[in-house]
Design a protein around this motif. Structure first.
Motif, PDB file in Angstrom:
ATOM      1  N   GLU A 104       0.835  -1.208   0.000  1.00  0.00           N
ATOM      2  CA  GLU A 104       0.000   0.000   0.000  1.00  0.00           C
ATOM      3  C   GLU A 104       0.867   1.255   0.000  1.00  0.00           C
ATOM      4  O   GLU A 104       0.558   2.236  -0.690  1.00  0.00           O
ATOM      5  CB  GLU A 104      -0.934  -0.016   1.217  1.00  0.00           C
ATOM      6  N   ASN A 105       1.958   1.218   0.745  1.00  0.00           N
ATOM      7  CA  ASN A 105       2.874   2.364   0.771  1.00  0.00           C
ATOM      8  C   ASN A 105       3.542   2.570  -0.589  1.00  0.00           C
ATOM      9  O   ASN A 105       3.763   3.706  -1.020  1.00  0.00           O
ATOM     10  CB  ASN A 105       3.932   2.178   1.857  1.00  0.00           C
ATOM     11  N   LEU A 106       3.873   1.459  -1.249  1.00  0.00           N
ATOM     12  CA  LEU A 106       4.446   1.552  -2.594  1.00  0.00           C
ATOM     13  C   LEU A 106       3.464   2.230  -3.551  1.00  0.00           C
ATOM     14  O   LEU A 106       3.824   3.126  -4.325  1.00  0.00           O
ATOM     15  CB  LEU A 106       4.787   0.160  -3.122  1.00  0.00           C
ATOM     16  N   PHE A 107       2.206   1.796  -3.509  1.00  0.00           N
ATOM     17  CA  PHE A 107       1.194   2.373  -4.392  1.00  0.00           C
ATOM     18  C   PHE A 107       0.994   3.861  -4.106  1.00  0.00           C
ATOM     19  O   PHE A 107       0.885   4.676  -5.028  1.00  0.00           O
ATOM     20  CB  PHE A 107      -0.126   1.623  -4.237  1.00  0.00           C
ATOM     21  N   ASP A 108       0.935   4.198  -2.828  1.00  0.00           N
ATOM     22  CA  ASP A 108       0.757   5.606  -2.458  1.00  0.00           C
ATOM     23  C   ASP A 108       1.918   6.450  -2.970  1.00  0.00           C
ATOM     24  O   ASP A 108       1.725   7.561  -3.486  1.00  0.00           O
ATOM     25  CB  ASP A 108       0.638   5.725  -0.937  1.00  0.00           C
ATOM     26  N   TYR A 109       3.110   5.903  -2.879  1.00  0.00           N
ATOM     27  CA  TYR A 109       4.299   6.603  -3.383  1.00  0.00           C
ATOM     28  C   TYR A 109       4.201   6.823  -4.896  1.00  0.00           C
ATOM     29  O   TYR A 109       4.480   7.917  -5.409  1.00  0.00           O
ATOM     30  CB  TYR A 109       5.544   5.792  -3.039  1.00  0.00           C
ATOM     31  N   GLY A 110       3.783   5.798  -5.611  1.00  0.00           N
ATOM     32  CA  GLY A 110       3.690   5.907  -7.060  1.00  0.00           C
ATOM     33  C   GLY A 110       2.668   6.926  -7.517  1.00  0.00           C
ATOM     34  O   GLY A 110       2.891   7.662  -8.489  1.00  0.00           O
ATOM     35  N   PHE A 111       1.553   7.013  -6.811  1.00  0.00           N
ATOM     36  CA  PHE A 111       0.496   7.950  -7.214  1.00  0.00           C
ATOM     37  C   PHE A 111       0.791   9.386  -6.791  1.00  0.00           C
ATOM     38  O   PHE A 111       0.427  10.328  -7.490  1.00  0.00           O
ATOM     39  CB  PHE A 111      -0.848   7.508  -6.644  1.00  0.00           C
ATOM     40  N   THR A 112       1.451   9.569  -5.647  1.00  0.00           N
ATOM     41  CA  THR A 112       1.668  10.934  -5.162  1.00  0.00           C
ATOM     42  C   THR A 112       2.956  11.559  -5.690  1.00  0.00           C
ATOM     43  O   THR A 112       3.036  12.780  -5.837  1.00  0.00           O
ATOM     44  CB  THR A 112       1.704  10.955  -3.623  1.00  0.00           C
ATOM     45  N   GLN A 113       3.958  10.739  -5.985  1.00  0.00           N
ATOM     46  CA  GLN A 113       5.248  11.269  -6.399  1.00  0.00           C
ATOM     47  C   GLN A 113       5.448  11.314  -7.917  1.00  0.00           C
ATOM     48  O   GLN A 113       6.337  12.000  -8.402  1.00  0.00           O
ATOM     49  CB  GLN A 113       6.374  10.435  -5.774  1.00  0.00           C
ATOM     50  N   TYR A 114       4.616  10.584  -8.654  1.00  0.00           N
ATOM     51  CA  TYR A 114       4.776  10.510 -10.104  1.00  0.00           C
ATOM     52  C   TYR A 114       3.455  10.805 -10.814  1.00  0.00           C
ATOM     53  O   TYR A 114       2.371  10.623 -10.248  1.00  0.00           O
ATOM     54  CB  TYR A 114       5.278   9.119 -10.525  1.00  0.00           C
ATOM     55  N   LYS A 115       3.577  11.237 -12.038  1.00  0.00           N
ATOM     56  CA  LYS A 115       2.407  11.445 -12.883  1.00  0.00           C
ATOM     57  C   LYS A 115       2.680  10.841 -14.261  1.00  0.00           C
ATOM     58  O   LYS A 115       3.832  10.742 -14.701  1.00  0.00           O
ATOM     59  CB  LYS A 115       2.095  12.934 -13.026  1.00  0.00           C
ATOM     60  N   SER A 116       1.612  10.415 -14.922  1.00  0.00           N
ATOM     61  CA  SER A 116       1.724   9.886 -16.280  1.00  0.00           C
ATOM     62  C   SER A 116       0.944  10.782 -17.225  1.00  0.00           C
ATOM     63  O   SER A 116      -0.131  11.290 -16.880  1.00  0.00           O
ATOM     64  CB  SER A 116       1.169   8.460 -16.349  1.00  0.00           C
ATOM     65  N   GLU A 117       1.482  10.985 -18.406  1.00  0.00           N
ATOM     66  CA  GLU A 117       0.791  11.774 -19.416  1.00  0.00           C
ATOM     67  C   GLU A 117       1.139  11.234 -20.791  1.00  0.00           C
ATOM     68  O   GLU A 117       2.084  10.455 -20.960  1.00  0.00           O
ATOM     69  CB  GLU A 117       1.167  13.245 -19.302  1.00  0.00           C
ATOM     70  N   VAL A 118       0.351  11.663 -21.774  1.00  0.00           N
ATOM     71  CA  VAL A 118       0.564  11.191 -23.140  1.00  0.00           C
ATOM     72  C   VAL A 118       1.834  11.841 -23.694  1.00  0.00           C
ATOM     73  O   VAL A 118       1.982  13.057 -23.693  1.00  0.00           O
ATOM     74  CB  VAL A 118      -0.645  11.523 -24.029  1.00  0.00           C
ATOM     75  N   TYR A 119       2.741  11.008 -24.169  1.00  0.00           N
ATOM     76  CA  TYR A 119       3.987  11.488 -24.779  1.00  0.00           C
ATOM     77  C   TYR A 119       3.806  11.692 -26.285  1.00  0.00           C
ATOM     78  O   TYR A 119       4.241  12.681 -26.851  1.00  0.00           O
ATOM     79  CB  TYR A 119       5.090  10.473 -24.500  1.00  0.00           C
ATOM     80  N   LYS A 120       3.146  10.722 -26.930  1.00  0.00           N
ATOM     81  CA  LYS A 120       2.793  10.828 -28.345  1.00  0.00           C
ATOM     82  C   LYS A 120       1.368  10.292 -28.498  1.00  0.00           C
ATOM     83  O   LYS A 120       1.110   9.131 -28.212  1.00  0.00           O
ATOM     84  CB  LYS A 120       3.735   9.992 -29.223  1.00  0.00           C
ATOM     85  N   PRO A 121       0.412  11.137 -28.938  1.00  0.00           N
ATOM     86  CA  PRO A 121      -0.971  10.659 -29.065  1.00  0.00           C
ATOM     87  C   PRO A 121      -1.144   9.689 -30.227  1.00  0.00           C
ATOM     88  O   PRO A 121      -0.301   9.642 -31.143  1.00  0.00           O
ATOM     89  CB  PRO A 121      -1.762  11.949 -29.303  1.00  0.00           C
ATOM     90  N   ALA A 122      -2.214   8.911 -30.183  1.00  0.00           N
ATOM     91  CA  ALA A 122      -2.543   8.016 -31.295  1.00  0.00           C
ATOM     92  C   ALA A 122      -2.704   8.842 -32.566  1.00  0.00           C
ATOM     93  O   ALA A 122      -3.276   9.928 -32.552  1.00  0.00           O
ATOM     94  CB  ALA A 122      -3.827   7.253 -30.990  1.00  0.00           C
ATOM     95  N   GLY A 123      -2.189   8.328 -33.672  1.00  0.00           N
ATOM     96  CA  GLY A 123      -2.250   9.052 -34.928  1.00  0.00           C
ATOM     97  C   GLY A 123      -1.006   9.854 -35.240  1.00  0.00           C
ATOM     98  O   GLY A 123      -0.871  10.401 -36.339  1.00  0.00           O
TER      99      GLY A 123
END
Length: 426
Positions: free
Chosen positions: A270-289
């Motif tokens: 649970e601590n690992l998951f909390d760390y991943g969600f609070t310390q990192y973000k994901s976003e689109v690097y190259k959109p489809a198309g």
């Protein structure tokens, strides 16, 4: 003086000690890192494939029943879940089948789909895993070969399986990193994902007093609605092992903890998951198309496009990183035609030298094959020569017939003239 030296050495030892935890960013304060009691740990973002946390990622450790992630994946990829499997006499071999079981007997028949539930739920039945291995691989040694080959295809090159269940054997080892790679590939199979998120199910059996209600042993699955799999494990040698998946706010993380001493493994995850969600973000690097590159087909440019988005995961508050994209064309390097949407290339996504993922690239438009043009050089081709020879023969025969006809007409005319002269002389 001696006390000063002793104090200096004590301070030096304190500040020179490095705990066995590896952060992606050396500037990150250790106070923000989650505490994991397990010997090895790994946290990966499923969409991007990027690493968020690791502890002793390449240490060889026993995987216990997390082995069955691979067993289940192969059952789904290579088998028909509706097939009926007959348990063999191997069920009586207590050197291959022991520990947690659903108590299969030789000759008992069960659908592959139910054996898979027995393998992935109910405290992971070892006899069900062996029955699957014999059905899919023909025998256990061949199935183990298939397991190791599939691990190699995934990139889990330090993993070596010796059995389908995870029972302790000296050469049966994996790493936290490899197991995260295997789990990520397995979970991307929707049938596998449906199995490992199942909390409980009931299977049909002809015998009485045998397990029919199968319950998922993953405590987090019952505790947190955002947790959606995947597998627990325990042996005396491996200690507590857990691979878990969580999906929240459009992101999915997979965590691995191996050789944890006690039940704190769930809190650590649970601590690992909390760390991943609070310390990192994901976003689109190259959109489809997005056109990643282009190729030339019949002197026409064709873009190579992504048919699904490419994601990147990065530390909160930091500028966006760059990923290396390596394009390779599939099959022949020179194409004479292509259809719109045809998969003609692939792009390997790299973070430095580290492979993250491979995406297919498709043609942006259709290019028809070029119509052959008749040129002088074409006459040198064998079939053109054959046409010329045949044509010449036809001309020769025609002229021969023509000359022959002239000859006989002339001869007939001369004959008539001679006959006429003879009659006049008479």
């Amino acid at each position: 003086m001696k006390s000063f030296i002793a104090l200096f050495l004590a301070v030096f030892l304190i500040f020179s000690f490095t705990p066995p935890i590896y952060a992606l960013d050396s500037s990150t304060s250790n106070s923000t890192l989650p505490i994991v009691h397990g010997e090895g740990a790994y946290l990966i973002d499923v969409l991007s494939g990027q690493t968020l946390f690791m502890k002793n990622p390449d240490e060889l450790l026993a995987p216990a029943s997390t082995t069955k992630i691979m067993t289940g994946l192969l059952a789904i990829e290579r088998g028909n879940l509706q097939d009926i499997v007959t348990a063999s006499s191997t069920m009586l071999n207590n050197k291959l089948v022991y520990g947690t079981m659903i108590y299969l007997e030789p000759g008992e028949k069960m659908p592959l789909q139910d054996l898979l539930y027995g393998t992935l739920l109910k405290n992971s039945a070892n006899d069900a895993a062996v029955a699957i291995a014999e059905y899919i691989g023909g025998d256990i040694p061949h199935f183990v070969e298939m397991m190791n080959q599939r691990a190699h295809e995934i990139g889990a090159d330090q993993t070596h399986f010796s059995n389908p269940s995870g029972l302790t054997e000296k050469e049966h080892v994996t790493t936290a990193h490899d197991l995260a790679l295997i789990a990520r590939v397995a979970y991307q199979n929707p049938v596998f994902a449906q199995y490992v998120r199942t909390k409980s199910t009931t299977i049909s059996r002809s015998k009485e007093n045998v397990p029919k209600l199968l319950v998922n042993e993953n405590k987090l699955l019952w505790r947190d609605s955002s947790v959606d799999g995947i597998k627990t494990g325990y042996t005396a040698a491996a200690q507590n092992c857990l691979v878990a998946s969580v999906t929240k706010d459009g992101r999915q993380l997979i965590g691995v903890i191996l050789k944890s001493p006690g039940r704190e493994i769930y809190t650590d995850m649970e601590n690992l998951f909390d760390y991943g969600f609070t310390q990192y973000k994901s976003e689109v690097y190259k959109p489809a198309g997005t056109a990643i590159s282009s190729i030339t087909v019949n002197n026409q440019s064709v873009d190579l496009i992504l048919d699904r988005p490419l994601y990147i995961t990065q530390k909160q508050g930091e500028p966006q990183q760059t990923l290396d994209l390596k394009v390779s064309v599939l099959g022949a390097s020179v194409l004479t035609s292509v259809e719109e949407g045809q998969e003609v290339a692939q792009v390997e996504v790299l973070e430095g030298n580290k492979h993250l993922d491979t995406f297919p690239l498709k043609a942006s438009r259709t290019v028809q094959p070029e119509t052959p043009k008749l040129t002088l050089s074409s006459f040198y081709k064998p079939w053109y020569i054959a046409l010329i020879v045949i044509g010449s023969l036809i001309i020769v025969l025609f002229n021969r017939n023509r000359n022959s006809s002239r000859y006989w007409r002339r001869r007939t005319r001369l004959s008539k003239q001679r006959k006429s002269s003879y009659l006049q002389d008479k």
